[in-house]
Write a protein that holds these residues in place. Sequence first.
Motif, PDB file in Angstrom:
ATOM      1  N   LEU A   1       0.881  -1.078  -0.184  1.00 52.53           N
ATOM      2  CA  LEU A   1      -0.038  -0.150  -0.026  1.00 52.53           C
ATOM      3  C   LEU A   1       0.782   1.408   0.157  1.00 52.53           C
ATOM      4  O   LEU A   1       1.949   1.382   0.662  1.00 52.53           O
ATOM      5  CB  LEU A   1      -1.004  -0.048   1.244  1.00 52.53           C
ATOM      6  N   ARG A   2       0.401   2.297  -0.506  1.00 53.86           N
ATOM      7  CA  ARG A   2       1.381   3.486  -0.714  1.00 53.86           C
ATOM      8  C   ARG A   2       0.330   4.565  -0.254  1.00 53.86           C
ATOM      9  O   ARG A   2      -0.671   4.726  -0.713  1.00 53.86           O
ATOM     10  CB  ARG A   2       1.753   3.743  -1.959  1.00 53.86           C
ATOM     11  N   LEU A   3       0.665   5.243   0.959  1.00 56.39           N
ATOM     12  CA  LEU A   3       0.188   6.373   1.474  1.00 56.39           C
ATOM     13  C   LEU A   3       0.896   7.785   0.820  1.00 56.39           C
ATOM     14  O   LEU A   3       2.060   7.757   0.625  1.00 56.39           O
ATOM     15  CB  LEU A   3       0.265   6.422   3.029  1.00 56.39           C
ATOM     16  N   SER A   4       0.132   8.731   0.814  1.00 54.48           N
ATOM     17  CA  SER A   4       0.533   9.927   0.176  1.00 54.48           C
ATOM     18  C   SER A   4       0.055  10.841   1.112  1.00 54.48           C
ATOM     19  O   SER A   4      -1.030  10.908   1.621  1.00 54.48           O
ATOM     20  CB  SER A   4       0.224  10.100  -0.902  1.00 54.48           C
ATOM     21  N   CYS A   5       1.032  12.146   1.248  1.00 55.96           N
ATOM     22  CA  CYS A   5       0.729  13.217   2.000  1.00 55.96           C
ATOM     23  C   CYS A   5       0.725  14.528   1.266  1.00 55.96           C
ATOM     24  O   CYS A   5       1.861  14.725   0.836  1.00 55.96           O
ATOM     25  CB  CYS A   5       1.368  13.305   3.475  1.00 55.96           C
TER      26      CYS A   5
ATOM     27  N   ARG B   1      10.710  -3.264   5.110  1.00 54.12           N
ATOM     28  CA  ARG B   1       9.408  -3.133   4.504  1.00 54.12           C
ATOM     29  C   ARG B   1       8.687  -1.928   4.007  1.00 54.12           C
ATOM     30  O   ARG B   1       8.103  -1.912   2.999  1.00 54.12           O
ATOM     31  CB  ARG B   1       8.236  -3.876   5.281  1.00 54.12           C
ATOM     32  N   PHE B   2       9.158  -0.807   4.678  1.00 52.92           N
ATOM     33  CA  PHE B   2       8.396   0.476   4.324  1.00 52.92           C
ATOM     34  C   PHE B   2       9.437   1.387   3.647  1.00 52.92           C
ATOM     35  O   PHE B   2      10.722   1.216   3.962  1.00 52.92           O
ATOM     36  CB  PHE B   2       7.981   1.043   5.510  1.00 52.92           C
ATOM     37  N   ASN B   3       9.093   2.384   2.909  1.00 51.74           N
ATOM     38  CA  ASN B   3      10.282   3.301   2.392  1.00 51.74           C
ATOM     39  C   ASN B   3       9.505   4.870   2.313  1.00 51.74           C
ATOM     40  O   ASN B   3       8.427   4.935   1.684  1.00 51.74           O
ATOM     41  CB  ASN B   3      10.504   3.080   1.162  1.00 51.74           C
ATOM     42  N   ILE B   4       9.989   5.589   2.960  1.00 49.58           N
ATOM     43  CA  ILE B   4       9.504   7.112   3.063  1.00 49.58           C
ATOM     44  C   ILE B   4      10.501   8.005   1.998  1.00 49.58           C
ATOM     45  O   ILE B   4      11.266   7.811   1.732  1.00 49.58           O
ATOM     46  CB  ILE B   4       9.703   7.803   4.426  1.00 49.58           C
ATOM     47  N   SER B   5       9.377   8.667   1.210  1.00 47.80           N
ATOM     48  CA  SER B   5      10.321   9.654   0.216  1.00 47.80           C
ATOM     49  C   SER B   5       9.346  10.861   0.310  1.00 47.80           C
ATOM     50  O   SER B   5       8.140  10.903   0.865  1.00 47.80           O
ATOM     51  CB  SER B   5      10.020   9.104  -1.067  1.00 47.80           C
ATOM     52  N   ARG B   6       9.998  11.983  -0.342  1.00 44.82           N
ATOM     53  CA  ARG B   6       9.439  12.990  -0.537  1.00 44.82           C
ATOM     54  C   ARG B   6       9.706  13.822  -1.718  1.00 44.82           C
ATOM     55  O   ARG B   6      10.908  13.436  -2.339  1.00 44.82           O
ATOM     56  CB  ARG B   6       9.801  14.321   0.696  1.00 44.82           C
ATOM     57  N   ASP B   7       8.681  14.689  -2.376  1.00 43.32           N
ATOM     58  CA  ASP B   7       8.879  15.370  -3.618  1.00 43.32           C
ATOM     59  C   ASP B   7       8.825  16.609  -3.192  1.00 43.32           C
ATOM     60  O   ASP B   7       7.716  17.067  -3.123  1.00 43.32           O
ATOM     61  CB  ASP B   7       7.925  14.647  -4.604  1.00 43.32           C
ATOM     62  N   ASN B   8      10.004  17.427  -3.045  1.00 45.01           N
ATOM     63  CA  ASN B   8       9.740  18.774  -2.657  1.00 45.01           C
ATOM     64  C   ASN B   8       9.308  19.778  -3.765  1.00 45.01           C
ATOM     65  O   ASN B   8       8.760  20.783  -3.270  1.00 45.01           O
ATOM     66  CB  ASN B   8      11.293  19.173  -2.397  1.00 45.01           C
TER      67      ASN B   8
ATOM     68  N   LEU C   1       4.702   7.234   1.858  1.00 44.85           N
ATOM     69  CA  LEU C   1       5.075   6.075   2.812  1.00 44.85           C
ATOM     70  C   LEU C   1       4.716   4.758   1.640  1.00 44.85           C
ATOM     71  O   LEU C   1       3.490   4.390   1.592  1.00 44.85           O
ATOM     72  CB  LEU C   1       4.468   6.068   3.782  1.00 44.85           C
ATOM     73  N   GLN C   2       5.677   4.134   1.231  1.00 41.34           N
ATOM     74  CA  GLN C   2       5.316   2.701   0.509  1.00 41.34           C
ATOM     75  C   GLN C   2       5.591   1.808   1.470  1.00 41.34           C
ATOM     76  O   GLN C   2       6.613   1.659   2.132  1.00 41.34           O
ATOM     77  CB  GLN C   2       6.539   2.501  -0.584  1.00 41.34           C
TER      78      GLN C   2
END
Length: 124
Positions: free
Chosen positions: A18-22, A67-74, A81-82
């Motif tokens: 699941l991919r969460l986005s903020c 298991r998780f990967n956090i990333s940001r697109d500035n 959060l993947q």
Amino acid sequence: QVHLVESGGGLVQAGDSLRLSCAASGHTFSDYRLAWFRQAPGKEREFVAGIGWIGTKRYSSDSVLRRFNISRDNAKNTVDLQMNSLKSEDTAVYYCAASDRAYISTRSAEYKYWGQGTQVTVSS
């Protein structure tokens, strides 16, 4: 003032992804460290993962790290959060948060702005 809106939660099976986005709006995005917290029923809110402006990351545990990967697109003012290999114990409301501290804090009290949360339910 920073306004945060999460999306992407849902009901999945154990082992799924699941991919969460903020999405953030308001103050300058680059001024903030961003993090994902979660809160399961009857439990305290806990830190999951955080990320700094240049991409420095911090995770709560080895299990989350694997298991998780956090990333940001500035450019888009978003933080994702993947989540892979989901387990029933990952079931919680997931919150996006922003902190103006100079480091990635794991303490919820040090985060100034919060989203409304998105429910993630993992069935076994």
